[in-house]
Design an enzyme around this catalytic site. Structure first.
Site, PDB file in Angstrom:
ATOM      1  N   GLU A 194      -0.681  -5.275   5.965  1.00  0.00           N
ATOM      2  CA  GLU A 194       0.645  -5.408   5.348  1.00  0.00           C
ATOM      3  C   GLU A 194       1.451  -6.479   6.071  1.00  0.00           C
ATOM      4  OE1 GLU A 194       1.188  -0.818   3.745  1.00  0.00           O
ATOM      5  OE2 GLU A 194       2.054  -1.353   5.657  1.00  0.00           O
ATOM      6  N   THR A 249       0.849  -1.196   0.000  1.00  0.00           N
ATOM      7  CA  THR A 249       0.000   0.000   0.000  1.00  0.00           C
ATOM      8  C   THR A 249       0.884   1.246   0.000  1.00  0.00           C
ATOM      9  OG1 THR A 249      -1.740  -1.164   1.186  1.00  0.00           O
ATOM     10  CG2 THR A 249      -1.763   1.227   1.361  1.00  0.00           C
ATOM     11  N   GLY A 250       0.413   2.295  -0.664  1.00  0.00           N
ATOM     12  CA  GLY A 250       1.157   3.558  -0.661  1.00  0.00           C
ATOM     13  C   GLY A 250       1.496   3.986  -2.076  1.00  0.00           C
ATOM     14  N   LYS A 253      14.493   6.888   2.375  1.00  0.00           N
ATOM     15  CA  LYS A 253      13.925   6.039   3.437  1.00  0.00           C
ATOM     16  C   LYS A 253      15.003   5.305   4.255  1.00  0.00           C
ATOM     17  CE  LYS A 253       9.734   6.987   1.927  1.00  0.00           C
ATOM     18  NZ  LYS A 253       8.751   6.074   1.443  1.00  0.00           N
ATOM     19  N   ASP A 289       6.205  -4.202  -1.429  1.00  0.00           N
ATOM     20  CA  ASP A 289       5.622  -3.071  -0.705  1.00  0.00           C
ATOM     21  C   ASP A 289       6.695  -2.034  -0.387  1.00  0.00           C
ATOM     22  OD1 ASP A 289       3.831  -1.472   0.672  1.00  0.00           O
ATOM     23  OD2 ASP A 289       3.563  -2.840   2.364  1.00  0.00           O
ATOM     24  N   GLY A 290       6.265  -0.823  -0.138  1.00  0.00           N
ATOM     25  CA  GLY A 290       7.148   0.272   0.244  1.00  0.00           C
ATOM     26  C   GLY A 290       7.439   0.276   1.740  1.00  0.00           C
ATOM     27  N   ALA A 291       8.086   1.355   2.195  1.00  0.00           N
ATOM     28  CA  ALA A 291       8.390   1.496   3.622  1.00  0.00           C
ATOM     29  C   ALA A 291       8.556   2.975   3.949  1.00  0.00           C
ATOM     30  CB  ALA A 291       9.673   0.747   3.976  1.00  0.00           C
ATOM     31  N   ASP A 292       8.430   3.284   5.225  1.00  0.00           N
ATOM     32  CA  ASP A 292       8.673   4.653   5.687  1.00  0.00           C
ATOM     33  C   ASP A 292      10.120   4.839   6.121  1.00  0.00           C
ATOM     34  OD1 ASP A 292       5.943   5.663   5.378  1.00  0.00           O
ATOM     35  OD2 ASP A 292       5.480   4.142   6.872  1.00  0.00           O
ATOM     36  N   GLY A 308       2.750   4.346   7.451  1.00  0.00           N
ATOM     37  CA  GLY A 308       2.459   5.759   7.210  1.00  0.00           C
ATOM     38  C   GLY A 308       1.086   5.938   6.577  1.00  0.00           C
TER      39      GLY A 308
HETATM   40  C1  5RP Z   1       1.481   2.195   4.119  1.00  0.00           C
HETATM   41  C2  5RP Z   1       2.938   1.937   4.133  1.00  0.00           C
HETATM   42  C3  5RP Z   1       3.752   2.426   2.992  1.00  0.00           C
HETATM   43  O1  5RP Z   1       4.494   1.388   2.480  1.00  0.00           O
HETATM   44  C4  5RP Z   1       4.676   3.515   3.481  1.00  0.00           C
HETATM   45  O2  5RP Z   1       3.918   4.518   4.128  1.00  0.00           O
HETATM   46  C5  5RP Z   1       5.464   4.120   2.312  1.00  0.00           C
HETATM   47  O3  5RP Z   1       4.594   4.848   1.500  1.00  0.00           O
HETATM   48  P1  5RP Z   1       5.055   5.531   0.160  1.00  0.00           P
HETATM   49  O4  5RP Z   1       5.365   4.431  -0.808  1.00  0.00           O
HETATM   50  O5  5RP Z   1       3.855   6.356  -0.248  1.00  0.00           O
HETATM   51  O6  5RP Z   1       6.253   6.398   0.455  1.00  0.00           O
HETATM   52  O7  5RP Z   1       3.484   1.337   5.029  1.00  0.00           O
HETATM   53  O8  5RP Z   1       0.855   1.748   5.287  1.00  0.00           O
END
Ligand code: 5RP
Length: 219
Positions: free
Chosen positions: A103, A28-29, A121, A81-84, A96
Site C-alpha cells: 500500500e 486493500t480491505g 476511523k 484506499d481505506g484506512a484504520d 489492519g
Molecule cells: C489494509 C488496510 C485497510 O485499508 C484498512 O485496514 C481498512 O480496512 P477496511 O476498509 O476493511 O476498514 O490498510 O492493509
C-alpha cells in the site's frame, strides 16, 4: 446506516476521482473491495490498475479489470484506499489487513492519494488502533524489543504471513503525537520493512462516509 453502508457510500463517491485513460492504484480491505466492485461498472474508461495486495488483484481480475505490475507502469494518476485511523492532518494508520508495505509503495508512486473511510476511523491523535509493523521474520524478537523501548506493546500477528513473506507486529499503547517523526524512526530499526503510518506521504483527500452523507476533507 451501518458501517458497511457507510463504506459503500464513500467507495461509490471515489469513482468521481478516477481519471479516465490512466492507471489507477487500488488499495486493500473491505472499503477498497467496495470500490473495486464500483470500478467494474466503468472499467472501460481506465487503462488498468496496480493492486496493493494479491487479494485485491484477484478481485480486480475477477471483474475483468486489468492488473499491471508496478514495474510496467510509468505513472499512477490516483491511489484509492481505506484506512484504520485518520487524523485531521490526513495522517493515517493502515495495515489492519496486513498489506501496508505494498500500500505504501503504490501510494508513493501515485500522483494523488484519495483515502476512503467511514466516520468511525477519524481520531484526533493516532494510536488507539494498534500500529502494524511489517518485519523480516528473523528480526521479529529484536524488533519487538526495540518497539518496547519506544513505549509500545508489540503483539505478533501469529499465523499471518504478508504477501512479501514477512510477519506483522501490531504495536499497542502508542500515543502518536508526531506521526512523521515516528514513521521515520520505526523504519530505521534494522529488520523493519515498513510501518503502517502514512504521514510522510499522507492522503491528499479524505472522503468520509457519515450519516449526513460523504464529507470531503483536503489538506
Ligand atoms: C489494509 C488496510 C485497510 O485499508 C484498512 O485496514 C481498512 O480496512 P477496511 O476498509 O476493511 O476498514 O490498510 O492493509
Amino acid at each position: 446506516m451501518n458501517q458497511d453502508d457507510l463504506k459503500k457510500l464513500v467507495a461509490k463517491a471515489a469513482i468521481e476521482y478516477v481519471v479516465p485513460d490512466t492507471i489507477i492504484g487500488i488499495g486493500t480491505g473491505s472499503t477498497a473491495n467496495h470500490f473495486i466492485d464500483f470500478l467494474a461498472d466503468i472499467k472501460g474508461r481506465i487503462n488498468g490498475t496496480v493492486a496493493s495486495s494479491e487479494a485485491s488483484a484477484e478481485r480486480l481480475r475477477g471483474h475483468g479489470i486489468p492488473v499491471l505490475d508496478l514495474n510496467q507502469v510509468d505513472e499512477i494518476s490516483v491511489y484509492i484506499d481505506g484506512a484504520d485511523e485518520a487524523d485531521p492532518h490526513l495522517h493515517l494508520t493502515k495495515g489492519g489487513g496486513g498489506a501496508l508495505t505494498r500500500e505504501k509503495i503504490v501510494a508513493a508512486a501515485s500522483k494523488r492519494f484519495v483515502c476512503i473511510a467511514d466516520q468511525s476511523k477519524v481520531v484526533d491523535v493516532l494510536g488507539n488502533f494498534p500500529l502494524p509493523v511489517e518485519v523480516i521474520p528473523m528480526a521479529r524478537s529484536y524488533v519487538a524489543r526495540e518497539l518496547v523501548k519506544l513505549g509500545g506493546n508489540p503483539v505478533w500477528r501469529e499465523g499471518f504471513v504478508t504477501d512479501n513473506g514477512n510477519v506483522i507486529l501490531d504495536v499497542h499503547g502508542l500515543t502518536i503525537v508526531n506521526p512523521p517523526e515516528l514513521e521515520a524512526r520505526l523504519n530505521n530499526i534494522a529488520g523493519v520493512v515498513t510501518n503502517g503510518l502514512f504521514a510522510l506521504r499522507p492522503a491528499d483527500v479524505l472522503l468520509l462516509g457519515t450519516e449526513e452523507g460523504v464529507k470531503t476533507i483536503t489538506r
